[in-house]
Design an enzyme around this catalytic site. Structure first.
Site, short mmCIF file in Angstrom:
data_model
loop_
_atom_site.label_atom_id
_atom_site.label_comp_id
_atom_site.label_asym_id
_atom_site.label_seq_id
_atom_site.Cartn_x
_atom_site.Cartn_y
_atom_site.Cartn_z
N ALA A 1 -4.68 7.43 -4.83
CA ALA A 1 -3.26 7.16 -5.11
C ALA A 1 -3.19 5.71 -5.59
CB ALA A 1 -2.43 7.36 -3.84
N GLY B 1 0.81 -1.21 0.00
CA GLY B 1 0.00 0.00 0.00
C GLY B 1 0.84 1.26 0.00
N ASN B 2 0.20 2.39 0.17
CA ASN B 2 0.93 3.67 0.23
C ASN B 2 0.32 4.58 1.28
OD1 ASN B 2 -1.08 5.55 -1.09
ND2 ASN B 2 -0.84 4.04 -2.73
N ASN B 3 0.93 5.74 1.46
CA ASN B 3 0.58 6.63 2.57
C ASN B 3 -0.65 7.50 2.37
OD1 ASN B 3 2.27 6.20 4.68
ND2 ASN B 3 3.91 7.50 3.90
N SER B 4 -1.36 7.34 1.27
CA SER B 4 -2.51 8.21 1.05
C SER B 4 -3.59 7.97 2.09
CB SER B 4 -3.08 7.95 -0.35
OG SER B 4 -4.31 8.62 -0.48
#
Ligand code: CTP
Ligand code: CA
Length: 224
Positions: A100, A33-36
């Site tokens: 994102a 995943g990512n930080n969004s």
């Protein structure tokens, strides 16, 4: 704020907003995943609904709607998002891509939870590029107004202008995520609005709610 909300209406507009970071599965319990945080997309959806638009929010993060004209659907991976957008896009007026989307996903998804074994100190995960969702749906583009968020850490304007072309977008809302007060996981954002026919417009540092209000005002004045 209330006065603002009453100054114009988005009634009759069908709007889809995507929000949050996509989750690219590795096994039944894990993902990349990512930080969004989803905050920017949620603010765009809430404000559009507040202004009377008929809004569908496709979100990777939990969100409960308190407005009858704001429908929320949970999605997870980029593939999920693409599938749902292919269904919705032909019927809408505006698409706001604030999600994102992961650029890559694991090549294979394990059926079973991946175990650590005594002889494996390293685990290599092979990734493959995800389809570009905007490029894919651009082939179906008729009169839909497409809004793209572009997060950059360098050459913000130059990179965003390129994305305006390649993604067949009507407007790019670019932000410099190398700043700690703009973009991922904070409540404020500093946007540069980029279109094909006007000079880049630098907005001041605003809360995400204010960014959303300012955007919908821009959209409304463009269309009226
Ligand atoms: N996007 C998309 N499909 C992807 C990746 C991104 O539709 N596979 C969308 C995002 O939702 C966003 C816009 O494209 O609205 C710009 O995303 P960004 O990450 O800035 O652009 P990329 O094309 O992925 O380029 P790069 O990450 O290399 O800068
Ligand atoms: Ca990307």
């Amino acid at each position: 704020e209330d006065q603002f909300a009453e100054s114009f209406s988005l009634a009759g507009s069908k709007i889809v907003v995507t929000a949050g970071g996509t989750k690219e599965p590795l096994d039944p319990v894990r993902y990349i995943g990512n930080n969004s945080s989803g905050k920017m997309g949620i603010a765009m959806a809430e404000q559009a609904a507040q202004l009377g638009g008929q809004v569908t929010l496709l979100s990777t993060v939990p969100y409960i709607s308190h407005l009858p004209n704001l429908t929320v659907e949970r999605i997870s991976s980029a593939a999920d998002l693409l599938k749902r957008l292919l269904e919705l896009f032909p019927k809408i007026d505006v698409l706001v891509m604030a999600a994102a989307v992961a650029d890559f996903r694991p090549v294979s998804v394990s059926d079973q939870k991946i175990k650590k074994t005594s002889d494996n100190d390293h685990l290599n995960i092979e990734l493959v590029k995800n389809p570009d969702i905007l490029k894919t749906i651009a082939t179906d583009k008729k009169n839909q107004f497409v809004v793209v968020f572009a997060a950059e850490t360098q050459d913000v304007i130059k990179n965003a202008e390129k994305k305006l072309q390649t993604k067949n977008a009507d407007v790019i809302l670019a932000n410099d995520v190398s700043r700690s007060d703009a973009g991922f996981n904070v409540d404020t954002n500093q946007i540069t609005l980029i279109t094909a026919d006007k000079r880049p417009d630098n907005w001041p540092l605003l809360t995400k709610k204010q960014v959303a209000q300012r955007f919908w005002q821009y959209y409304h004045s463009l269309k009226n």
